[in-house]
Design a protein around this motif. Sequence first.
Motif, mmCIF file in Angstrom:
data_model
loop_
_atom_site.group_PDB
_atom_site.id
_atom_site.type_symbol
_atom_site.label_atom_id
_atom_site.label_comp_id
_atom_site.label_asym_id
_atom_site.label_seq_id
_atom_site.Cartn_x
_atom_site.Cartn_y
_atom_site.Cartn_z
ATOM 1 N N SER A 133 -13.959 104.432 -74.652
ATOM 2 C CA SER A 133 -12.831 104.535 -73.730
ATOM 3 C C SER A 133 -13.208 105.351 -72.498
ATOM 4 N N ASN A 161 -9.516 101.304 -76.653
ATOM 5 C CA ASN A 161 -8.530 102.378 -76.780
ATOM 6 C C ASN A 161 -9.104 103.507 -77.628
ATOM 7 N N SER A 162 -8.874 104.728 -77.198
ATOM 8 C CA SER A 162 -9.399 105.888 -77.923
ATOM 9 C C SER A 162 -8.408 106.357 -78.977
ATOM 10 N N THR A 218 -8.307 99.949 -81.574
ATOM 11 C CA THR A 218 -9.326 100.325 -80.587
ATOM 12 C C THR A 218 -9.832 99.147 -79.757
#
Length: 506
Positions: A47, A65-66, A362
């Motif tokens: 990310s 996505n973190s 994620t």
Amino acid sequence: MSEKAMQKKRGGRVLDFIERAGNRLPHPYILFLWLCLILAVISMLCSAAGVSVVNPTTGDTVTSNSLISKDGFVWLLENLLTNFQTFTPLGLVLAMQIAIGFAEKVGLLTTAMRRAILGVPLWCLTATVLFLGINGSIASEASIIVVPALAAAAFESVGMHPVAGLLAGYAATNAGFTACIIVAGTDVLLSGVTESAAQLIDPSMTVNATCNWYFMFVSVFTLTVAGVFVNKKFIVPRLGTYRAQGNEAGEAGLTERQGKALRAAGIFSVLFILAFALMVIPRGGILRGEDGSILNGPFIAGLVPILIFYFILVGVVYGVVAGTLKNSSDVPLFMAQALEGMTGYIVLVFVIAQFINMFSYTNLGMIIAVKSADALQAAGFTGIPLMLFFILLCCVVNLFMTSGSGKWFIFAPILVPMMMMLGYSPAFAQVIYRIGDSCTNAITPIYPYIPIAIGMAKKYDKEFGMGSLISMMLPYSIAFLLVWVVQMVVWVVFNLPLGPGVQVFL
């Protein structure tokens, strides 16, 4: 030093290394906790680096996505329980286990195997043992104990080496575990995971438990032929002549009441099949689809519930006649007992469900799939070489991690989307995994059933040990792998259906 001792000595170092390496792996629960942590760190790095890809299906840009962020932490808190509650394979596996476990508890499965193995003529005894053992996944892991033991007794009763029978049964129930003539619990478990992985690419994608049925149905017969060849050419000559200590077939025979109960179960099975045939075969059958087809109708969609009903009802018929069911209260009692061994699986599923859903959140599955597919296409590493690579990878990993479902939970989010990017169906990706996962089961030193198999063999050969088992299982594993690879290539070349309405290619 004898020739057998020399063989054990030469193979000892390799086997010791594999055993030590396997024993160092943590419990699958702890392993998945570590995977969740590693995934979180990787997601944060990706990310921060702004890693993204373009979804070839929709054309949308997908960014990573973190999990180690405000949004990721909030998502985990809000979905922790939902991830577990909505995990598709859990309900299916538990329901199948209730039904099949119940049939096992009343004695139906053991009695049916005993009758089938001990009641066949000499010329087809080996083929019968292999055929039943390969289909042993119907009875879950119970077949790994039952089939080899009964096969040894059957071989000895006709003057053949009992260890040859035991090894044939052990190879069939392990190296051929995933094949079956009907849809079994393995199909239900794997298809649920495959569907979750496929939805990383296409949220509307569904994967039915029957998606590999045709391929696995044919596999039963091809593996049986391969097993008979290995037993005749490699195993029996190596074991040499056996001098029987006594005929023990009578110990495994059926009582009059068990025989009567088995006949009753057989009659019920025929009536059960006829009843559903009347609902499916006629053009206006109630289990046909709205368009009149069988493939798009409720029969295929409801095949797993039909099997659940069958195992419960046939178990009741057998149990009442055999006397193993004393009253109606025994039915739920036996069902509950069938689930006693599933507590560890339920606990494991809790953390597995988190890993699968975290992976989905994620977007790393999509990113890895697209980039891997692009890299493989650029390198020209696609088609049959790609399939062989993943089969061999699964074979090797299986030596260190014996849980078939556990490995698929790891591989599916990567293999299924990547194969879809290359134009292959999720069902075919599942076939590739099943081949690699099964073949080396019989030669995995850390497999929990190996001590049981060695103990059974020592009854007939006091010198039989780990090296003996592995060396005699290796020809089976290699033969099954080669046969399966050839069968897979045939399916790809001719684009044969893998299951009802499911092809190799999308």
